[in-house]
Design an enzyme around this catalytic site. Structure first.
Site, PDB file in Angstrom:
ATOM      1  N   HIS A 145       0.812  -1.213   0.000  1.00 30.09           N
ATOM      2  CA  HIS A 145       0.000   0.000   0.000  1.00 30.09           C
ATOM      3  C   HIS A 145       0.853   1.274   0.000  1.00 30.09           C
ATOM      4  O   HIS A 145       0.497   2.270  -0.631  1.00 30.09           O
ATOM      5  CB  HIS A 145      -0.911  -0.035   1.233  1.00 30.09           C
ATOM      6  CG  HIS A 145      -2.230   0.612   1.007  1.00 30.09           C
ATOM      7  ND1 HIS A 145      -2.478   1.904   1.386  1.00 30.09           N
ATOM      8  CD2 HIS A 145      -3.361   0.147   0.425  1.00 30.09           C
ATOM      9  CE1 HIS A 145      -3.713   2.210   1.051  1.00 30.09           C
ATOM     10  NE2 HIS A 145      -4.274   1.160   0.484  1.00 30.09           N
TER      11      HIS A 145
ATOM     12  N   ASP B 118       0.675   4.364  -2.502  1.00 29.66           N
ATOM     13  CA  ASP B 118       0.534   5.781  -2.128  1.00 29.66           C
ATOM     14  C   ASP B 118       1.574   6.652  -2.839  1.00 29.66           C
ATOM     15  O   ASP B 118       1.275   7.762  -3.275  1.00 29.66           O
ATOM     16  CB  ASP B 118       0.693   5.948  -0.609  1.00 29.66           C
ATOM     17  CG  ASP B 118      -0.554   5.488   0.130  1.00 29.66           C
ATOM     18  OD1 ASP B 118      -1.552   5.158  -0.545  1.00 29.66           O
ATOM     19  OD2 ASP B 118      -0.538   5.469   1.383  1.00 29.66           O
TER      20      ASP B 118
ATOM     21  N   GLU C 117      -8.132   5.820  -6.849  1.00 29.63           N
ATOM     22  CA  GLU C 117      -7.042   6.130  -7.787  1.00 29.63           C
ATOM     23  C   GLU C 117      -7.568   6.920  -8.974  1.00 29.63           C
ATOM     24  O   GLU C 117      -7.003   6.914 -10.050  1.00 29.63           O
ATOM     25  CB  GLU C 117      -6.317   4.841  -8.178  1.00 29.63           C
ATOM     26  CG  GLU C 117      -6.878   3.950  -9.242  1.00 29.63           C
ATOM     27  CD  GLU C 117      -8.291   3.402  -9.078  1.00 29.63           C
ATOM     28  OE1 GLU C 117      -9.038   3.860  -8.207  1.00 29.63           O
ATOM     29  OE2 GLU C 117      -8.644   2.546  -9.890  1.00 29.63           O
TER      30      GLU C 117
HETATM   31  N1  LIG Z   1      -2.312   2.671  -2.002  1.00 24.41           N
HETATM   32  C1  LIG Z   1      -3.547   3.115  -2.174  1.00 24.41           C
HETATM   33  N2  LIG Z   1      -4.436   2.359  -2.864  1.00 24.41           N
HETATM   34  C2  LIG Z   1      -5.683   2.827  -3.059  1.00 24.41           C
HETATM   35  C3  LIG Z   1      -6.086   4.073  -2.546  1.00 24.41           C
HETATM   36  N3  LIG Z   1      -7.385   4.276  -2.903  1.00 24.41           N
HETATM   37  C4  LIG Z   1      -7.765   3.182  -3.607  1.00 24.41           C
HETATM   38  N4  LIG Z   1      -6.737   2.311  -3.720  1.00 24.41           N
HETATM   39  C5  LIG Z   1      -6.700   1.015  -4.404  1.00 24.41           C
HETATM   40  O1  LIG Z   1      -6.922   1.211  -5.780  1.00 24.41           O
HETATM   41  C6  LIG Z   1      -7.269  -0.062  -6.352  1.00 24.41           C
HETATM   42  C7  LIG Z   1      -8.283   0.154  -7.440  1.00 24.41           C
HETATM   43  O2  LIG Z   1      -8.338  -0.992  -8.196  1.00 24.41           O
HETATM   44  P1  LIG Z   1      -9.403  -1.281  -9.329  1.00 24.41           P
HETATM   45  O3  LIG Z   1     -10.586  -0.369  -9.158  1.00 24.41           O
HETATM   46  O4  LIG Z   1      -9.674  -2.741  -9.318  1.00 24.41           O
HETATM   47  O5  LIG Z   1      -8.752  -0.822 -10.652  1.00 24.41           O
HETATM   48  P2  LIG Z   1      -7.311  -1.088 -11.299  1.00 24.41           P
HETATM   49  O6  LIG Z   1      -6.541  -2.162 -10.651  1.00 24.41           O
HETATM   50  O7  LIG Z   1      -6.646   0.248 -11.358  1.00 24.41           O
HETATM   51  O8  LIG Z   1      -7.665  -1.579 -12.739  1.00 24.41           O
HETATM   52  P3  LIG Z   1      -8.074  -0.714 -13.982  1.00 24.41           P
HETATM   53  O9  LIG Z   1      -8.711   0.544 -13.453  1.00 24.41           O
HETATM   54  O10 LIG Z   1      -9.056  -1.563 -14.725  1.00 24.41           O
HETATM   55  O11 LIG Z   1      -6.854  -0.450 -14.771  1.00 24.41           O
HETATM   56  C8  LIG Z   1      -7.770  -0.909  -5.178  1.00 24.41           C
HETATM   57  O12 LIG Z   1      -6.847  -1.943  -4.947  1.00 24.41           O
HETATM   58  C9  LIG Z   1      -7.791   0.053  -3.992  1.00 24.41           C
HETATM   59  O13 LIG Z   1      -7.446  -0.596  -2.785  1.00 24.41           O
HETATM   60  C10 LIG Z   1      -5.144   4.839  -1.796  1.00 24.41           C
HETATM   61  O14 LIG Z   1      -5.420   5.942  -1.307  1.00 24.41           O
HETATM   62  N5  LIG Z   1      -3.884   4.320  -1.639  1.00 24.41           N
END
Ligand SMILES: Nc1nc2c(ncn2[C@@H]2O[C@H](COP(=O)(O)OP(=O)(O)OP(=O)(O)O)[C@@H](O)[C@H]2O)c(=O)[nH]1
Length: 421
Positions: free
Chosen positions: A278, A282, A307
């Site tokens: 994680h 970040d 994200e």
């Molecule tokens: N490190 C971190 N991870 C985050 C944060 N907010 C969301 N995430 C992660 O972002 C990821 C989003 O993944 P998905 O929505 O599956 O999308 P993706 O893996 O980017 O796949 P695609 O969008 O299809 O390319 C998840 O694993 C969340 O845990 C954050 O503030 N910090």
């Protein structure tokens, strides 16, 4: 440069007394009394706000300000020519820089913790002693000969007192200025500014009303710092430092008729989290935000959540917007993002040593983003533009990611508006 200027802007409050003073001199006695009460009122407001929002150092500084305002008010009521009042004034003048030196040390901590009690005790004790000396001048007269003669000489001679305050305050002010410029937080600006304003108050105390106005400006700075902190909590994303979703909602409610909204999403971000942890996720988010912040064509960046980011462009300028978005997309894709092994030791030195021993280099990873952008159609609400931008974003994902897909550029409803212009 602009960031520093914006950060230091609240310091302009210190100039306020010079502006108000000519008006304040024309105040009737009742208004004058009210103005004299202003520093205490400001200190109280700052204390309440700072305690409510856990700004420990600002709370401590507000209490120091309240104590100085009370004691200086009492001394100036008696007249600084009066020996008792002059001793009190000298005591505060020497104490104030020392108190701020004390406030350099503490971090924000709860008042009922051991550290908190030490902080508050260290602050209140000297003011309490000064108050006692003021209340019992006979005992003070008995005590004074026991104090070091150098101290008494400084207090006895005004020019020496001024020099002593100057030399005591200068390094402390300089340290606060360095902290302000390195930490770049509004708390440091308030600490630096409130000390400066209080020193100016001491310097101008021969005109008590002006001195009181400077004290009030110190309190106003502390209030301002807490209010700006609250604003940041509500509107700024703490991880990336860019405006958050709430700020976007506010921004969208103030847009004109012609605008476009881009939705941006990091590709395969879940994989980063799963592979590197994680913390690295970040770091990627921060890097992407920093690159997106460089967007041109007047785009305003927001973190939409997770994200996902949003960029809002006012006006039409289709080609300019697409080109600006493609440039940031390329910047992110070209960024040499280095990550360390997920099981690296927490201690940096040990980590470096292990890497040297095992030859494990930091790994460079590729990050990319997909972008969907939609232009507003006639009579369309921002929510609906975001939905269409989201659709375009999913098209970009489906088409292989790392690209910009537009939506609604050639929509006849929009063309009509363009012709209308
Ligand atoms: N490190 C971190 N991870 C985050 C944060 N907010 C969301 N995430 C992660 O972002 C990821 C989003 O993944 P998905 O929505 O599956 O999308 P993706 O893996 O980017 O796949 P695609 O969008 O299809 O390319 C998840 O694993 C969340 O845990 C954050 O503030 N910090």
């Amino acid at each position: 440069m602009f960031r520093y200027l914006r950060l230091l802007l609240p310091l302009l409050l210190i100039a306020l007394p010079w502006v108000i003073y000519p008006l304040a001199q024309r105040a009737d006695p009742v208004q004058e009394r009210l103005l004299e009460g202003l520093p205490l009122l400001m200190a109280l407001c700052a204390l309440l706000l700072a305690s409510g929002f856990k700004r420990g150092r600002i709370a401590l500084a507000s209490v120091a300000l309240g104590c100085s305002a009370l004691l200086l008010g009492a001394a100036s009521d008696r007249g600084l020519d009066n020996p008792d009042a002059y001793v009190l004034f000298s005591g505060i003048s020497l104490l104030l820089p020392l108190v701020y030196a004390w406030l350099l040390i503490p971090r924000d901590s709860a008042i009922l913790s051991r550290r908190g009690l030490l902080q508050w005790g260290g602050l209140l004790l000297p003011f309490g002693l000064l108050l006692l000396a003021w209340q019992y001048p006979q005992q003070l007269a008995l005590w004074l000969p026991r104090l070091p003669s150098a101290f008494l000489e400084v207090v006895a001679e005004h020019s020496m007192l001024t020099r002593a305050i100057f030399w005591l305050s200068l390094p402390i002010l300089a340290l606060y200025l360095v902290l302000t410029l390195t930490r770049r937080t509004i708390d440091e600006v308030a600490m630096f500014g409130s000390l400066l304003a209080q020193l100016l108050a001491l310097h101008t105390m021969k005109e008590p009303l002006l001195g009181m106005l400077f004290l009030a400006s110190a309190g106003l700075l502390c209030v301002c710092a807490v209010v700006m902190h609250i604003y940041a909590m509500a509107f700024v994303d703490t991880l990336t430092g860019v405006p958050a979703r709430r700020a976007l909602e506010h921004h969208l409610s103030n847009l004109g008729r012609h605008y476009s909204i881009a939705m941006l999403d990091i590709d395969h971000f879940k994989q980063f989290n799963d592979t590197y942890g994680h913390d690295v996720g970040d770091q990627v988010l921060r890097m992407v935000a920093a690159q997106l912040n460089k967007v041109t064509a007047g785009g305003s960046l927001f973190r939409y959540g997770g994200e996902e980011f949003t960029i809002v462009f006012r006006g039409q300028r289709e080609e300019e917007v697409v080109s600006a978005l493609d440039t940031v997309r390329q910047r992110v894709a070209d960024y040499p993002m280095k990550v360390r092994a997920p099981q690296r030791p927490r201690n940096d030195r040990r980590g470096r040593k292990t890497r040297e021993e095992t030859g494990a280099a930091t790994e460079q990873v590729k990050v990319s983003i997909s972008i969907g952008v939609a232009w507003r159609l006639a009579d369309e609400k921002p929510d609906s533009v975001i939905k269409r931008a989201d659709k375009a974003l999913y098209k970009a994902k489906g088409a292989g990611r790392n690209r910009v897909i537009t939506e609604g550029i050639n929509d006849p409803r929009r063309q009509r508006r363009v012709k209308d212009r």
